[in-house]
Structures are given as C-alpha cells and as structure tokens.
Design a protein around this motif. Structure first.
Motif, PDB file in Angstrom:
ATOM      1  N   SER A 268       0.803  -1.230   0.000  1.00 28.51           N
ATOM      2  CA  SER A 268       0.000   0.000   0.000  1.00 28.51           C
ATOM      3  C   SER A 268       0.828   1.269   0.000  1.00 28.51           C
ATOM      4  O   SER A 268       0.272   2.367  -0.019  1.00 28.51           O
ATOM      5  N   SER A 269       2.161   1.164   0.023  1.00 28.69           N
ATOM      6  CA  SER A 269       3.000   2.350   0.094  1.00 28.69           C
ATOM      7  C   SER A 269       2.986   3.105  -1.225  1.00 28.69           C
ATOM      8  O   SER A 269       3.315   2.560  -2.280  1.00 28.69           O
ATOM      9  N   LEU A 270       2.596   4.381  -1.156  1.00 29.92           N
ATOM     10  CA  LEU A 270       2.580   5.253  -2.328  1.00 29.92           C
ATOM     11  C   LEU A 270       3.635   6.340  -2.172  1.00 29.92           C
ATOM     12  O   LEU A 270       3.748   6.949  -1.112  1.00 29.92           O
ATOM     13  N   ASN A 271       4.384   6.594  -3.227  1.00 33.61           N
ATOM     14  CA  ASN A 271       5.268   7.743  -3.237  1.00 33.61           C
ATOM     15  C   ASN A 271       4.425   9.011  -3.094  1.00 33.61           C
ATOM     16  O   ASN A 271       3.287   9.075  -3.554  1.00 33.61           O
ATOM     17  N   LEU A 272       4.998  10.027  -2.456  1.00 33.94           N
ATOM     18  CA  LEU A 272       4.276  11.282  -2.227  1.00 33.94           C
ATOM     19  C   LEU A 272       3.706  11.854  -3.519  1.00 33.94           C
ATOM     20  O   LEU A 272       2.531  12.226  -3.586  1.00 33.94           O
ATOM     21  N   SER A 273       4.520  11.923  -4.563  1.00 28.12           N
ATOM     22  CA  SER A 273       4.041  12.517  -5.812  1.00 28.12           C
ATOM     23  C   SER A 273       2.946  11.670  -6.458  1.00 28.12           C
ATOM     24  O   SER A 273       2.055  12.204  -7.125  1.00 28.12           O
ATOM     25  N   MET A 274       2.995  10.351  -6.241  1.00 28.88           N
ATOM     26  CA  MET A 274       1.930   9.489  -6.770  1.00 28.88           C
ATOM     27  C   MET A 274       0.594   9.793  -6.092  1.00 28.88           C
ATOM     28  O   MET A 274      -0.451   9.862  -6.748  1.00 28.88           O
TER      29      MET A 274
END
Length: 285
Positions: free
Chosen positions: A154-160
């Motif tokens: 579930s980890s999303l990059n900030l910009s994503m």
C-alpha cells in the motif's frame, strides 16, 4: 430536491483555490515531482510546510518543466499558517485511527473540493514520506482521504498520491465543461459557503482559535486535564468539524465560552475581546 448542476469552474479558479500542502517533505526531488503532477492537471497552488531542502537543483530537475509551479510555491513555518484562510481541509491518511473520522475516497474528495473551490480556499494536505501526517495534524481536517491501494503493498510515493488527487480534480473540472449531469458527490443540503447561506464559512484559523478557547474553558471548570487528556478534545474536534461552522457560529460559541469564564471567575481578556458576538447580528441568532 437536488441541487442543480454547478456551473463550470474555470481552470484559473482551481489554480487559485485548490491548495496542495506538503508537510515537512524530506526529499526535495519529491517536491519537484509533485509540481510536475500538479501542472499536468492544470493546478499550480503549492504550499510547503518546513521542507528539509527547498529550493534546490534537485527539486527543479525533477519538476521536468514545471518550474513555474516551484517559483510560485509558498514556504511557511507551520501547518496552521498554511491552513489559516481555508474553509475546507482534507488530509491523506493511509492508516486507521483510534477515533474514527469521516473517510472518503479520492473521487468523492474531488467532488466536495469542487463545491468549495469556486468560493473559498480548499487545502489538500499530504504528510511526510516516512510516516505521513500526525494525529494532531489529521484532526485539523474535515475529511481524511484514503486511496484504496493494494493492502499487500500500500506504500505510495508522495508525488503518486498527489497525482491521484490532481487527476480526480481534473476529471471533475472536465465533466463540468460538458455541462452535463449533476455530480453524484454533490449534496442536496445547503450549508456554509453555498448560495443562500447568510454568513461566510469559518476559516481554519477561526476554528483553531475556538478549539484553543474551548480547551482552556474545560480546564478552567475542571472538566478536562491536559496531563490526562484521553480522547476528549479529539472527539470534540470530530463533533464540531462535522458541523462545518460558519463565522457567526464561531462568534456565538466563543461568546458562550467567555461568559462561562466570567461566571467562573477565570475570564481571559484576550478571549473576551475576539469572541464577542456583534450586536447588530444578535437578533438573527
């Protein structure tokens, strides 16, 4: 009776009123990537709360031509400063909370933001890369936005995460240009900020002033102990945030609190001075 479809809100209005707020970003490249995501979707109002490094070469390199968004970015020292004049605040949250809060998916968040964006500033708040927003920061939000990603990864990059929200906002804007159907996210009720409401909605700064005053009064009357708070203020925040208070309601509530302090002999002159209800409006309460 349902609300009629809202008139199209121009891209310039979204640019002015939709505020992307990044809190304590640790990697400046992510700031550049966020600027790129925003410009892709015709957004340009970026606020940075205590970034570790900005501006710098890395942020501009990662923006891939969105340097104008970075040039206009506002850098502030606190989240309160970034939210001061906003009437709607939504924060991204990837985890459950001990005290449940209104949680919405990105399409619904974009629909609600569109309602307000033609009238007053709206803030979408994104937290730190490693642990997101704190509980205190999330309590300043009317809604928590949850992106329903793969629970096993579930980890999303900030910009994503920013790109997901900017895309949903863009889609709402494009649908409004079609002059089409009423958005399923628009409500049938009239509330602060809507045409026909008699008083402007309270800003985040107004609401924070009220919460500070409320907590002090509860301490004054021995109902609340700051050294053993439990969840009292969190639950009271949730209650009042659901109400979407307007400026007159804030004045009335703070006037009540000042009267309680005066009766209890703990009156604070500062609270009294900025919490009184204007005389000319008392007949309309």
């Amino acid at each position: 009776m349902h609300k009629p479809a809202l008139p199209a809100v121009g891209a310039d209005t979204f640019n002015d009123q939709i505020r992307i707020v990044l809190v304590e970003t640790s990697h400046s490249g992510n700031i550049g990537a966020v600027a790129r995501a925003m410009k892709n979707m015709s957004l340009g109002n970026l606020w940075l709360v205590n970034p570790q490094s900005f501006p710098d070469e890395t942020s501009y390199a990662r923006s891939a031509g969105a340097s104008d968004v970075l040039d206009r970015a506002r850098v502030v020292g606190s989240l309160d400063e970034a939210l001061e004049d906003c009437v709607l605040v939504m924060g991204t949250s990837a985890r459950g909370r001990k005290v449940p809060w209104p949680v919405i998916a990105p399409p619904a968040a974009a629909g609600i933001a569109r309602e307000y964006a033609g009238k007053e500033p709206v803030a979408l708040v994104f937290g730190r890369e490693n642990h997101g927003l704190s509980n205190d920061e999330l309590q300043r939000c009317h809604y928590h936005i949850h992106i329903p990603s793969n629970p096993d990864y579930s980890s999303l990059n900030l910009s994503m995460a920013v790109q997901v929200m900017c895309y949903e906002l863009r889609m709402h804007y494009l649908r409004s240009l079609e002059g089409g159907k009423e958005s399923p996210y628009l409500k049938s009720m009239v509330e602060p900020g809507d045409e026909g409401w008699d008083v402007a909605p309270a800003t985040a700064g107004d609401v924070e002033g009220f919460f500070d005053h409320l907590e002090q009064v509860l301490v004054d009357v021995d109902f609340h102990r700051r050294n053993n708070p439990r969840q009292l203020m969190t639950r009271l925040r949730r209650l009042f945030q659901r109400a979407k208070l307007d400026q007159m309601e804030i004045n009335i509530l703070r006037g009540i609190l000042t009267a309680v302090q005066k009766s209890a002999g703990t009156n604070d002159k500062t609270n009294r001075d900025d919490a009184s209800v204007p005389e000319q409006d008392e007949n309309h309460v």
